[in-house]
Enzyme design. Structure first.
Site, PDB file in Angstrom:
ATOM      1  CG  ASP A 127       0.720  -0.636   2.810  1.00  0.00           C
ATOM      2  OD1 ASP A 127       1.703  -0.643   3.571  1.00  0.00           O
ATOM      3  OD2 ASP A 127       0.356  -1.632   2.157  1.00  0.00           O
ATOM      4  NE  ARG A 171       0.243  -5.648   0.209  1.00  0.00           N
ATOM      5  CZ  ARG A 171      -0.635  -6.232   0.988  1.00  0.00           C
ATOM      6  NH1 ARG A 171      -0.621  -7.542   1.101  1.00  0.00           N
ATOM      7  NH2 ARG A 171      -1.535  -5.536   1.662  1.00  0.00           N
TER       8      ARG A 171
HETATM    9  O1  F6P Z   1      -0.848  -4.102   3.972  1.00  0.00           O
HETATM   10  C1  F6P Z   1       0.030  -3.631   4.930  1.00  0.00           C
HETATM   11  C2  F6P Z   1       1.355  -4.323   4.881  1.00  0.00           C
HETATM   12  O2  F6P Z   1       2.003  -3.776   5.968  1.00  0.00           O
HETATM   13  C3  F6P Z   1       2.167  -4.212   3.590  1.00  0.00           C
HETATM   14  O3  F6P Z   1       2.890  -3.029   3.463  1.00  0.00           O
HETATM   15  C4  F6P Z   1       3.043  -5.438   3.661  1.00  0.00           C
HETATM   16  O4  F6P Z   1       3.439  -5.857   2.392  1.00  0.00           O
HETATM   17  C5  F6P Z   1       2.122  -6.425   4.268  1.00  0.00           C
HETATM   18  O5  F6P Z   1       1.241  -5.703   5.113  1.00  0.00           O
HETATM   19  C6  F6P Z   1       2.802  -7.547   5.018  1.00  0.00           C
HETATM   20  O6  F6P Z   1       1.854  -8.237   5.758  1.00  0.00           O
HETATM   21  P1  F6P Z   1       1.971  -9.671   6.424  1.00  0.00           P
HETATM   22  O7  F6P Z   1       3.420 -10.079   6.398  1.00  0.00           O
HETATM   23  O8  F6P Z   1       1.448  -9.490   7.786  1.00  0.00           O
HETATM   24  O9  F6P Z   1       1.109 -10.565   5.631  1.00  0.00           O
END
Ligand code: F6P
Length: 320
Positions: A127, A171
């Site tokens: 991010d 996010r």
């Molecule tokens: O924090 C990094 C990130 O890639 C966000 O952009 C995304 O919302 C999230 O991780 C998703 O993570 P996971 O599905 O692994 O919990």
């Protein structure tokens, strides 16, 4: 220090293995034993660990993900979990800990530091929202993944006079969407940091369609909305037929770019050096091309790294 430990925590990203390799080899070069904790903070609670050798990190540099594996660990948010993790570290004879991860992981790292175990944090999150570093580990590889996907989508879009709404990760932060817009020549990015006007976007896309352009690409950061919702709202108003692609976790994988391999090498080595020199309770970061240290307390209490307003401006300027 005679024995230190390293773990990867939170969402994985490309470049974590390159960083682990640097930590292990810089540790061994300084006559320190390096313990690899598996599955992030969960492994600290469950005592999942192994002693690293130079061989443990051969042939990992070019692999995405993290060979130590990662986890999001709810127990680390409790006082009992924190206490157990610290006691386990002490029981393993670990005198210092390196944590590779995003904002939540750095908070966990600071909490362990406060239990009396020296900690250094390494910022890793696609991010790019961690403050006090210009780039976090994994961002460059994720951007290359997005841009390569958009290049391919343009091929099919232009064969059918279509518009694609492409959803990127992010996010609370539109960095990936905006930088990928500039680097891929997409028309728009919709990001959580800035208000957007769908009427204006539709009007502009319709103009492009009338001018005979063969495709349009709109990148939406997940924190700003769902690509499908945006596509549903614009589909009958822009001339182009509309399709949706959600890039999802595809963005996080793959061989790290040279930038991420080098960043991992520099972060990993600097983390070991500073831990051994007693300069801990800090996060290593990249500031104006130099590796700098910032107090972990300052990092975790600062707001997320804001997007440079110049970037959305530039994306708009070049999409005429
Ligand atoms: O924090 C990094 C990130 O890639 C966000 O952009 C995304 O919302 C999230 O991780 C998703 O993570 P996971 O599905 O692994 O919990």
């Amino acid at each position: 220090m005679k024995r230190i430990a390293v773990l990867t925590s939170g969402g994985d990203c490309s470049g974590m293995n390159a960083t682990l390799r640097a930590v292990v080899r810089a540790g061994i070069a300084s006559q320190v034993e390096v313990i690899g904790i598996q599955k992030g903070f969960q492994g600290l609670i469950d005592r999942l660990y192994e002693t690293m050798t130079t061989r443990s990190v051969s042939n990992v540099l070019q692999r995405g993900g993290t060979f130590l594996q990662s986890a999001r660990c709810a127990e680390m948010h409790t006082a009992a979990g924190l206490r157990l993790a610290s006691e386990n570290l002490k029981g393993m004879g670990v005198e210092g800990l390196i944590i590779i991860g995003g904002d939540g992981s750095l908070k966990g790292g600071y909490a362990i530091h406060q239990q009396g175990i020296p900690v250094i944090g390494i910022p890793a999150s696609i991010d790019n929202d961690i403050p006090f570093t210009d780039m976090s580990l994994g961002v460059d590889t994720a951007l290359n993944n997005i841009v390569s996907a958009v290049d391919k989508l343009k091929d099919t879009a232009s064969s059918h006079d279509r518009a694609f709404v492409v959803e990127t990760m992010g996010r609370g932060c539109g960095y990936l969407a905006v930088v990928a817009t500039i680097a891929s020549g997409a028309e728009y990015s919709i990001i959580p940091e800035e208000p957007f006007d769908l009427d204006h976007i539709c009007e502009d896309l319709r103009r492009r369609y009338r001018e005979g352009r063969s495709n349009s690409i709109i990148l939406v950061a997940e924190g700003a909305g769902k690509a499908q919702d945006i596509a549903d709202q614009i589909k009958d108003r822009i001339g182009f037929e509309t399709r949706v692609t959600v890039l999802g976790h595809y963005q996080r994988g793959g061989a790290p770019t040279v930038f991420d391999r080098l960043l991992g090498a520099r972060f990993g080595q600097a983390a070991v050096e500073n831990l051994l020199n007693g300069n801990h309770g800090k996060m290593v970061g990249l500031q104006a091309a130099e590796i700098m240290l910032t107090e972990l307390e300052k990092v975790i209490s600062a707001k997320s790294r804001p997007i440079d307003p110049m970037l959305p401006w530039l994306a708009n300027q070049l999409s005429v």
